[in-house]
Write a protein that holds these residues in place. Sequence first.
Motif, PDB file in Angstrom:
ATOM      1  N   ILE A  14       0.685  -1.364   0.056  1.00 49.23           N
ATOM      2  CA  ILE A  14       0.055  -0.014   0.111  1.00 49.23           C
ATOM      3  C   ILE A  14       1.014   0.979  -0.103  1.00 49.23           C
ATOM      4  O   ILE A  14       2.104   1.375   0.575  1.00 49.23           O
ATOM      5  N   ALA A  15       0.554   2.171  -0.594  1.00 54.68           N
ATOM      6  CA  ALA A  15       1.369   3.513  -0.760  1.00 54.68           C
ATOM      7  C   ALA A  15       0.414   4.663  -1.025  1.00 54.68           C
ATOM      8  O   ALA A  15      -1.095   4.486  -1.578  1.00 54.68           O
ATOM      9  N   VAL A  16       0.613   6.056  -0.818  1.00 54.53           N
ATOM     10  CA  VAL A  16      -0.271   7.042  -0.822  1.00 54.53           C
ATOM     11  C   VAL A  16       0.599   7.948  -1.843  1.00 54.53           C
ATOM     12  O   VAL A  16       1.828   8.284  -1.369  1.00 54.53           O
ATOM     13  N   ASP A  17      -0.247   8.566  -2.905  1.00 48.14           N
ATOM     14  CA  ASP A  17       0.487   9.297  -3.742  1.00 48.14           C
ATOM     15  C   ASP A  17       0.407  10.665  -3.068  1.00 48.14           C
ATOM     16  O   ASP A  17      -0.189  11.173  -2.294  1.00 48.14           O
ATOM     17  N   PRO A  18       1.015  11.807  -4.056  1.00 45.61           N
ATOM     18  CA  PRO A  18       1.114  13.128  -3.358  1.00 45.61           C
ATOM     19  C   PRO A  18      -0.188  13.852  -3.270  1.00 45.61           C
ATOM     20  O   PRO A  18      -0.411  14.679  -2.485  1.00 45.61           O
ATOM     21  N   GLN A  19      -1.231  13.312  -4.018  1.00 45.88           N
ATOM     22  CA  GLN A  19      -2.544  13.795  -3.932  1.00 45.88           C
ATOM     23  C   GLN A  19      -3.330  13.257  -2.842  1.00 45.88           C
ATOM     24  O   GLN A  19      -4.680  13.510  -2.836  1.00 45.88           O
TER      25      GLN A  19
END
Length: 199
Positions: free
Chosen positions: A117-122
């Motif tokens: 799982i990762a979170v993008d800049p937005q």
Amino acid sequence: TKLFFLETPSNPTLEVLDLAAVSQIGRDRGISLVVDNIFATPILQKPLQYGADVVVYSGTKHIDGQGRTLVSGFTGHDSSAFVARFSTAGVLDRSFGTRGIARVRPDGAAVGAAAGIAVDPQGRIVLAGYTTRGDVFVSRLTAAGRTDRSFGRSGAAIYAMGAGQLEAMGSGGVAVDGRSRPLVAFAAADTRRAPARVM
């Protein structure tokens, strides 16, 4: 106490708990039982038969910039992946997904594991894993835990691993580059040969 979360046998100590007994204790008190079954696998142990409410076969976590914790995993009873968001106080964030949990079933495929799982800049959440057919999937959710339909095909992309010649395995992960593109890596086994390789 609202939830019992356990792994049996535990890794690395191999402690074994009586799932039926723990389940009964939970039922008597209105407490749900979640069992991490990655070590035993569904071949050796079927926790739902002993009263577990949810079985997780893989999981991963992420802490976002606001201190909230994202947890993802796989639920065996409906072959979907999930992402749950917890507040800094450790309770489900009810503004996320449906009552704090977003379920993912990429393009209708049965999920075999959620591996990263990762979170993008937005603030969008990228979840990667593999299907029960051994294909790799990448799904993207909005920051609110809704399917991001602008990504892939209805919020997901599935990479067929060579028409049955390659099969994704348990280890894998996902990251997001500066332009919000997901980067996915998995170990894969060539079904025609024994050695595994990283894709």
